[in-house]
Motif scaffolding. Structure first.
Motif, PDB file in Angstrom:
ATOM      1  N   PRO A   1       6.449  -1.339   5.008  1.00 12.12           N
ATOM      2  CA  PRO A   1       7.487  -2.018   5.787  1.00 12.12           C
ATOM      3  C   PRO A   1       7.171  -3.483   6.079  1.00 12.12           C
ATOM      4  O   PRO A   1       8.081  -4.303   6.165  1.00 12.12           O
ATOM      5  N   PHE A   2       5.892  -3.811   6.262  1.00 12.33           N
ATOM      6  CA  PHE A   2       5.486  -5.215   6.374  1.00 12.33           C
ATOM      7  C   PHE A   2       4.001  -5.316   6.069  1.00 12.33           C
ATOM      8  O   PHE A   2       3.275  -4.320   6.097  1.00 12.33           O
ATOM      9  N   GLY A   3       3.547  -6.519   5.744  1.00  9.67           N
ATOM     10  CA  GLY A   3       2.153  -6.711   5.375  1.00  9.67           C
ATOM     11  C   GLY A   3       1.289  -7.065   6.572  1.00  9.67           C
ATOM     12  O   GLY A   3       1.687  -7.856   7.422  1.00  9.67           O
TER      13      GLY A   3
ATOM     14  N   PHE B   1      -2.146   5.449  -0.697  1.00  5.27           N
ATOM     15  CA  PHE B   1      -1.737   4.049  -0.583  1.00  5.27           C
ATOM     16  C   PHE B   1      -2.479   3.208  -1.620  1.00  5.27           C
ATOM     17  O   PHE B   1      -3.622   3.499  -1.968  1.00  5.27           O
ATOM     18  N   GLN B   2      -1.830   2.147  -2.077  1.00  3.51           N
ATOM     19  CA  GLN B   2      -2.510   1.162  -2.913  1.00  3.51           C
ATOM     20  C   GLN B   2      -2.683  -0.116  -2.112  1.00  3.51           C
ATOM     21  O   GLN B   2      -1.739  -0.593  -1.457  1.00  3.51           O
ATOM     22  N   LEU B   3      -3.883  -0.662  -2.154  1.00  6.71           N
ATOM     23  CA  LEU B   3      -4.177  -1.910  -1.466  1.00  6.71           C
ATOM     24  C   LEU B   3      -3.742  -3.095  -2.314  1.00  6.71           C
ATOM     25  O   LEU B   3      -3.495  -2.972  -3.518  1.00  6.71           O
ATOM     26  N   SER B   4      -3.677  -4.254  -1.688  1.00  8.82           N
ATOM     27  CA  SER B   4      -3.258  -5.456  -2.402  1.00  8.82           C
ATOM     28  C   SER B   4      -4.240  -5.836  -3.506  1.00  8.82           C
ATOM     29  O   SER B   4      -3.876  -6.555  -4.442  1.00  8.82           O
TER      30      SER B   4
ATOM     31  N   ALA C   1      -0.445  -2.365   0.306  1.00 10.62           N
ATOM     32  CA  ALA C   1       0.650  -2.971  -0.449  1.00 10.62           C
ATOM     33  C   ALA C   1       1.752  -1.971  -0.778  1.00 10.62           C
ATOM     34  O   ALA C   1       2.941  -2.292  -0.662  1.00 10.62           O
ATOM     35  N   THR C   2       1.364  -0.764  -1.176  1.00  8.92           N
ATOM     36  CA  THR C   2       2.338   0.217  -1.656  1.00  8.92           C
ATOM     37  C   THR C   2       2.028   1.594  -1.095  1.00  8.92           C
ATOM     38  O   THR C   2       0.861   1.995  -1.025  1.00  8.92           O
TER      39      THR C   2
END
Length: 228
Positions: free
Chosen positions: A97-99, A10-13, A55-56
């Motif tokens: 799917p959502f933040g 995963f990538q964080l914001s 984020a991703t």
């Protein structure tokens, strides 16, 4: 049941990347922890990134033979359903799917299945952002009504008056499925109200879609019909 390596990324914001890897027994839902390749110890997702936002999804939770479902758990409930993949069968990264902000105690749960497992899994998100997973295992010709992963209740009892906004499903049954290639949502008269085809993750990566949606009533069921 074999022990297999399950991975996700995963990538964080803020741009940081979280690498996750855990050995799991197929057929047993297990927590996916951070990899020790880039962290001092293997810890839960919420512990590692408390106060941060995903984020991703760079690599959806992936097992080598079959991945049936994945989700982020918060205090024993499904906070966020996640797409899944089989290692080596992935098309592209996708957004969350959502933040939301991760909290200590949040865990990433994954079901790594055998290649032959007939477990059918339906992940859905309602317009009010309720995330659910319904599962069932067909065994021969007939109907299988899916039940909620956490409560064991059927569709109507779980999501009464909720409207499905996004959904995807996984199954290896392929041509054995007679219900729209996946599932039908049946209303209280037993008639199809919504539908969804299932994806075999060993062939292609499941993707969320917004087709065949339905508003759920009290006595609605999610049914998979198989011919073998």
């Amino acid at each position: 049941m074999a022990s297999v390596a399950v991975q996700a990324s995963f990538q964080l914001s803020n741009g940081e990347v979280i690498d996750m890897k855990t050995t799991m027994t197929e057929g047993t839902e297990t927590e996916l922890l951070t990899s020790t390749e880039y962290a001092v110890s293997a810890v839960s997702l919420g512990t590692f990134a408390e106060g941060k936002r995903l984020a991703t999804i760079l690599q959806a939770p992936s097992a080598p033979n079959m991945t049936s479902y994945a989700y982020i758990d918060r205090r024993g409930e499904i906070l966020c359903v996640l797409p899944v993949a089989v290692a080596g069968v992935q098309w592209q990264p996708c957004p969350m799917p959502f933040g939301f902000t991760l909290q200590a105690g949040d865990t990433l749960r994954v079901m790594a299945s055998t290649a032959a497992s007939r477990l059918f899994s339906w992940s859905c998100i309602t317009r009010s952002n309720v995330h659910s997973i319904f599962t069932g295992t067909p065994s021969g010709s007939g109907n299988t009504d899916l039940v909620h992963l956490k409560s064991g209740q059927g569709l109507g009892a779980s999501l009464t008056n909720q409207s499905i906004a996004s959904q995807w499903a996984t199954s290896v049954d392929g041509s054995k499925i007679d219900s729209a290639g996946g599932l039908y949502v049946l209303n209280d008269r037993g008639l199809p109200q919504g539908a969804l085809c299932a994806t075999n993750p060993t062939k292609q990566q499941p993707k969320a879609n917004s087709m065949g949606l339905s508003q759920i009533g009290l006595n609605f069921v999610a049914r998979v019909t198989t011919n073998a």
